[in-house]
Write a protein that holds these residues in place. Structure first.
Motif, PDB file in Angstrom:
ATOM      1  N   ALA A  85      44.240  37.301  44.694  1.00 29.19           N
ATOM      2  CA  ALA A  85      43.152  38.268  44.517  1.00 29.19           C
ATOM      3  C   ALA A  85      43.667  39.692  44.706  1.00 29.19           C
ATOM      4  O   ALA A  85      43.270  40.623  43.989  1.00 29.19           O
ATOM      5  CB  ALA A  85      42.022  37.967  45.500  1.00 29.19           C
ATOM      6  N   ALA A  86      44.561  39.862  45.668  1.00 32.25           N
ATOM      7  CA  ALA A  86      45.167  41.179  45.898  1.00 32.25           C
ATOM      8  C   ALA A  86      46.135  41.544  44.777  1.00 32.25           C
ATOM      9  O   ALA A  86      46.178  42.701  44.329  1.00 32.25           O
ATOM     10  CB  ALA A  86      45.897  41.178  47.235  1.00 32.25           C
ATOM     11  N   ASP A  87      46.902  40.566  44.309  1.00 37.06           N
ATOM     12  CA  ASP A  87      47.857  40.818  43.226  1.00 37.06           C
ATOM     13  C   ASP A  87      47.153  41.334  41.978  1.00 37.06           C
ATOM     14  O   ASP A  87      47.663  42.227  41.278  1.00 37.06           O
ATOM     15  CB  ASP A  87      48.631  39.550  42.888  1.00 37.06           C
ATOM     16  N   ALA A  88      46.000  40.748  41.664  1.00 43.24           N
ATOM     17  CA  ALA A  88      45.253  41.191  40.486  1.00 43.24           C
ATOM     18  C   ALA A  88      44.930  42.684  40.577  1.00 43.24           C
ATOM     19  O   ALA A  88      45.080  43.423  39.600  1.00 43.24           O
ATOM     20  CB  ALA A  88      43.972  40.372  40.332  1.00 43.24           C
ATOM     21  N   ILE A  89      44.532  43.121  41.764  1.00 40.27           N
ATOM     22  CA  ILE A  89      44.241  44.547  41.970  1.00 40.27           C
ATOM     23  C   ILE A  89      45.498  45.383  41.778  1.00 40.27           C
ATOM     24  O   ILE A  89      45.478  46.445  41.145  1.00 40.27           O
ATOM     25  CB  ILE A  89      43.643  44.777  43.378  1.00 40.27           C
ATOM     26  N   GLU A  90      46.616  44.899  42.320  1.00 46.07           N
ATOM     27  CA  GLU A  90      47.884  45.621  42.173  1.00 46.07           C
ATOM     28  C   GLU A  90      48.296  45.706  40.699  1.00 46.07           C
ATOM     29  O   GLU A  90      48.935  46.674  40.279  1.00 46.07           O
ATOM     30  CB  GLU A  90      48.978  44.923  42.979  1.00 46.07           C
ATOM     31  N   PHE A  91      47.925  44.682  39.910  1.00 49.03           N
ATOM     32  CA  PHE A  91      48.215  44.670  38.474  1.00 49.03           C
ATOM     33  C   PHE A  91      47.131  45.384  37.664  1.00 49.03           C
ATOM     34  O   PHE A  91      47.127  45.316  36.438  1.00 49.03           O
ATOM     35  CB  PHE A  91      48.361  43.240  37.968  1.00 49.03           C
ATOM     36  N   LYS A  92      46.186  46.039  38.391  1.00 51.37           N
ATOM     37  CA  LYS A  92      45.090  46.796  37.775  1.00 51.37           C
ATOM     38  C   LYS A  92      44.171  45.903  36.946  1.00 51.37           C
ATOM     39  O   LYS A  92      43.701  46.287  35.862  1.00 51.37           O
ATOM     40  CB  LYS A  92      45.638  47.970  36.945  1.00 51.37           C
ATOM     41  N   LYS A  93      43.898  44.732  37.468  1.00 54.28           N
ATOM     42  CA  LYS A  93      42.957  43.802  36.874  1.00 54.28           C
ATOM     43  C   LYS A  93      41.816  43.552  37.853  1.00 54.28           C
ATOM     44  O   LYS A  93      42.025  43.516  39.065  1.00 54.28           O
ATOM     45  CB  LYS A  93      43.640  42.474  36.540  1.00 54.28           C
ATOM     46  N   PRO A  94      40.578  43.356  37.352  1.00 54.15           N
ATOM     47  CA  PRO A  94      39.471  43.063  38.261  1.00 54.15           C
ATOM     48  C   PRO A  94      39.696  41.743  38.985  1.00 54.15           C
ATOM     49  O   PRO A  94      40.279  40.808  38.448  1.00 54.15           O
ATOM     50  CB  PRO A  94      38.256  42.965  37.320  1.00 54.15           C
ATOM     51  N   SER A  95      39.218  41.686  40.216  1.00 55.73           N
ATOM     52  CA  SER A  95      39.371  40.494  41.045  1.00 55.73           C
ATOM     53  C   SER A  95      38.058  40.248  41.765  1.00 55.73           C
ATOM     54  O   SER A  95      37.545  41.133  42.440  1.00 55.73           O
ATOM     55  CB  SER A  95      40.512  40.705  42.040  1.00 55.73           C
ATOM     56  N   ILE A  96      37.491  39.050  41.586  1.00 52.60           N
ATOM     57  CA  ILE A  96      36.219  38.697  42.210  1.00 52.60           C
ATOM     58  C   ILE A  96      36.466  37.586  43.221  1.00 52.60           C
ATOM     59  O   ILE A  96      37.055  36.559  42.888  1.00 52.60           O
ATOM     60  CB  ILE A  96      35.198  38.229  41.158  1.00 52.60           C
TER      61      ILE A  96
END
Length: 333
Positions: free
Chosen positions: A270-281
């Motif tokens: 979930a954190a990685d998605a944010i780091e990759f600039k992708k939404p994370s729910i």
């Protein structure tokens, strides 16, 4: 800053299989935050970070680990032996770990730790630990109930930013083909009820314009129930025991990452998605990485409404900066 220990040795495993513990240790190695990794689960499909300058040692199982540490007890003087496991049942074997002049650290990566009915041996084992790496408030309460003093608890989550080796993406073509239209959600984890993969499956079944890629952890895991409920749906694909680079590559291409877990410790993906600039729910069952969109983890309707709100551009509830910072080892002047 001067290092507190002569050497830091991470004990647990590296991918494969991929999971919270192995991902964490792999990133410690990739960033050379440890000098040595002891992998307790040898296999022929290990992913060794190319940037790691330290030693990787394979020792099969806890009994062989006892023997290895005993024979190297002098060598480990002044070192931190950092044990990484998932559940509370792994605490008891630490009763027999030879210490001498080394320090023992423990990090349990599961979010739902329960105090056992007969906890004497857990208490005795924890009394030998010098540093408890505590990932969230729930774990903090767990250790306090087992008599761990606050002085031993070091509060930091398990997050270390990911890297991708674009020359080592085993499933690139398969991922490119399935993620071609930018309408693909991702969920990941073991094929158990805790991860609520069925919630993600239900959403794309009801909204077939979207796709779902399910990345399952573990070697030879039984995913029969998932295979059955996804059979016949061309917009759902299951990836089993995927290498770390392929998963991160898929994460960079997804529409959003979904993590409706029933219990959790943090949620690295979930954190990685944010780091990759992708939404994370993700569910609000634990502290989440800043920027992760959170929902009430007790009901499916909240999960569904949050996805719809994201897709519609409506306001969503995001996690702010918490009290548990990204992982680093204790240091002193």
């Amino acid at each position: 800053m001067q290092r507190k220990f002569n050497k830091i040795i991470a004990i647990g495993g590296i991918p494969n299989p991929i999971g919270g513990v192995t991902t964490f240790i792999s990133r410690l190695a990739a960033n050379n935050m440890v000098d040595e990794v002891i992998d307790l689960y040898p296999s022929e499909s290990k992913f060794i970070p190319k940037s790691f300058h330290g030693n990787l040692i394979f020792v099969s199982g806890i009994i062989n680990l006892y023997i290895f540490l005993l024979f190297n007890i002098k060598k480990h003087e002044g070192c931190l032996l950092h044990f990484n496991f998932s559940r509370e049942r792994s605490i008891i074997p630490l009763l027999l770990i030879p210490k001498f002049h080394s320090k023992i650290g423990l990090m349990l990566h599961h979010g739902d730790l329960k105090v056992p009915k007969y906890s004497l041996f857990h208490r005795l084992a924890l009394s030998r630990i010098d540093i408890i790496f505590c990932m969230n408030k729930s774990q903090d309460e767990f250790y306090k109930r087992l008599g761990v003093s606050d002085k031993k608890i070091y509060r930091s989550n398990s997050y270390i930013s990911p890297t991708i080796d674009f020359n080592s993406i085993e499933l690139k073509n398969e991922i490119d083909e399935f993620f071609v239209d930018n309408k693909t959600f991702i969920c990941s984890g073991y094929p158990t009820g805790i991860y609520r993969h069925d919630w993600c499956i239900n959403f794309v079944k009801q909204n077939p314009v979207y796709k779902l890629a399910i990345f399952l952890y573990g070697d030879n895991v039984d995913s029969t129930w998932l295979d059955e409920i996804t059979s016949g749906f061309s917009n759902i694909k299951i990836f089993k025991n995927t290498d770390q680079n392929s998963f991160n590559y898929a994460l960079k291409k997804c529409l959003a990452y979904l993590r409706p877990t029933k219990s959790d410790s943090f949620g690295i993906a979930a954190a990685d998605a944010i780091e990759f600039k992708k939404p994370s729910i993700a569910s609000n069952v634990c502290e989440r990485h800043p920027g992760v969109i959170i929902f009430d983890g007790n009901n499916y309707e909240s999960f569904e409404k949050t996805i719809v709100a994201l897709l519609s551009g409506e306001n969503v509830n995001r996690a702010g900066k918490g009290i548990y910072s990204a992982f680093k080892y204790p240091e002193h002047q």
